[in-house]
Design an enzyme around this catalytic site. Structure first.
Site, mmCIF file in Angstrom:
data_model
loop_
_atom_site.group_PDB
_atom_site.id
_atom_site.type_symbol
_atom_site.label_atom_id
_atom_site.label_comp_id
_atom_site.label_asym_id
_atom_site.label_seq_id
_atom_site.Cartn_x
_atom_site.Cartn_y
_atom_site.Cartn_z
ATOM 1 N N ASP A 51 0.841 -1.195 0.000
ATOM 2 C CA ASP A 51 0.000 0.000 0.000
ATOM 3 C C ASP A 51 0.878 1.247 0.000
ATOM 4 O OD1 ASP A 51 -2.332 1.843 0.900
ATOM 5 O OD2 ASP A 51 -3.278 -0.118 0.815
ATOM 6 N N HIS A 78 -3.765 6.060 3.637
ATOM 7 C CA HIS A 78 -4.495 4.862 3.206
ATOM 8 C C HIS A 78 -3.893 3.583 3.788
ATOM 9 C CE1 HIS A 78 -5.914 1.787 0.278
ATOM 10 N NE2 HIS A 78 -6.970 2.571 0.140
ATOM 11 N N ASN A 169 -13.964 0.343 -7.070
ATOM 12 C CA ASN A 169 -15.023 1.233 -6.580
ATOM 13 C C ASN A 169 -15.753 1.988 -7.687
ATOM 14 O OD1 ASN A 169 -14.332 0.504 -3.982
ATOM 15 N ND2 ASN A 169 -13.012 2.268 -3.663
ATOM 16 N N SER A 232 -11.277 -0.974 -0.627
ATOM 17 C CA SER A 232 -9.988 -0.940 0.072
ATOM 18 C C SER A 232 -10.124 -1.294 1.540
ATOM 19 C CB SER A 232 -9.363 0.458 -0.034
ATOM 20 O OG SER A 232 -8.784 0.678 -1.276
#
Length: 243
Positions: A51, A78, A169, A232
């Site tokens: 990530d 994130h 998404n 996520s």
């Protein structure tokens, strides 16, 4: 040069939250996670999180990580949020992760703007495999085929490593992002607190599971918390369950 990107995590301007005491959240209570803790909290399992990095000294994550081999400073937030969903400490403060006793290997494969090249992610996967990860969690994706990444995913699959990826998404478009579209991955879509598909959660015939991914509170830099939504968020929840 092909780019992968974060799965457009939904962050509102007022998303930062203050938590007094410890908050479990619907993603813990609605799915009987505390019942699983009577048997295991993930002890002995290693998850590699690929990530934007992580604040590894976050007050609610201390003791959760293998010592990083490179700079993993998370300037996006994130990666820290994802890691907290997996393994925030089960103590008297903040939030708690699905598998609070797992060991996490942090691989910073996305930059401070939330994108990275296929080569960066392949390198992170190679390191995760070589360092003995049992599970690889990737809350990232791209709309195009990534053959080099697919090849190393196949290698991980053949070694018995679970590779867990976000569905994407972009909504009900009938296909998933890569690498979640590959048969060798476990792809994860997002549910809300009513166990209904989030409108943003992508659909497709490679979708394996749905998991909580709407308004999930977790850790962010520096020593804070925020509520984010996205596949996520569903992906690390599933990684914790697999652990």
């Amino acid at each position: 040069m092909k780019k992968c990107y974060l799965t457009s995590t939904i962050k509102s301007a007022s998303s930062k939250v203050r938590i007094l005491g410890q908050s479990f959240g619907y993603q813990i209570f609605m799915h009987q996670i505390p019942d699983i803790w009577q048997e295991t909290q993930g002890e002995g399992v290693t998850i590699a999180v690929l990530d934007t990095g992580c604040q590894v000294d976050h007050v609610d994550l201390v003791g959760s990580f293998r010592q990083p081999t490179s700079d993993v400073t998370d300037r996006d937030s994130h990666g820290t949020h994802v890691s907290g969903i997996i393994t925030a400490n089960n103590n008297d403060t903040g939030i708690v992760g699905v598998a609070p006793q797992v060991e996490v290997i942090v691989k910073k494969v996305l930059n401070d703007e939330g994108w990275g090249t296929e080569a960066m992610i392949v390198e992170g996967m190679r390191e995760a495999i070589d360092e003995g990860a049992d599970i690889i969690s990737m809350s990232l994706g791209a709309p195009v085929d990534l053959p080099d990444l697919h090849n190393i995913i196949i290698e991980a699959y053949n070694k018995g490593i679970a590779v867990i990826c976000a569905a994407g998404n972009s909504g009900d478009i009938g296909m998933l992002d890569f690498p979640g579209r590959y048969a060798e991955t476990i792809s994860v879509g997002a549910l809300d607190s009513n166990n209904l598909r989030a409108e943003f959660s992508q659909t497709g015939n490679r979708l394996d599971f749905m998991a909580p991914g709407v308004a999930i509170n977790s850790t962010i830099p520096i020593n804070s918390y925020a509520s984010y939504s996205g596949t996520s968020m569903a992906t690390p929840w599933m990684s914790g369950v697999v652990a």
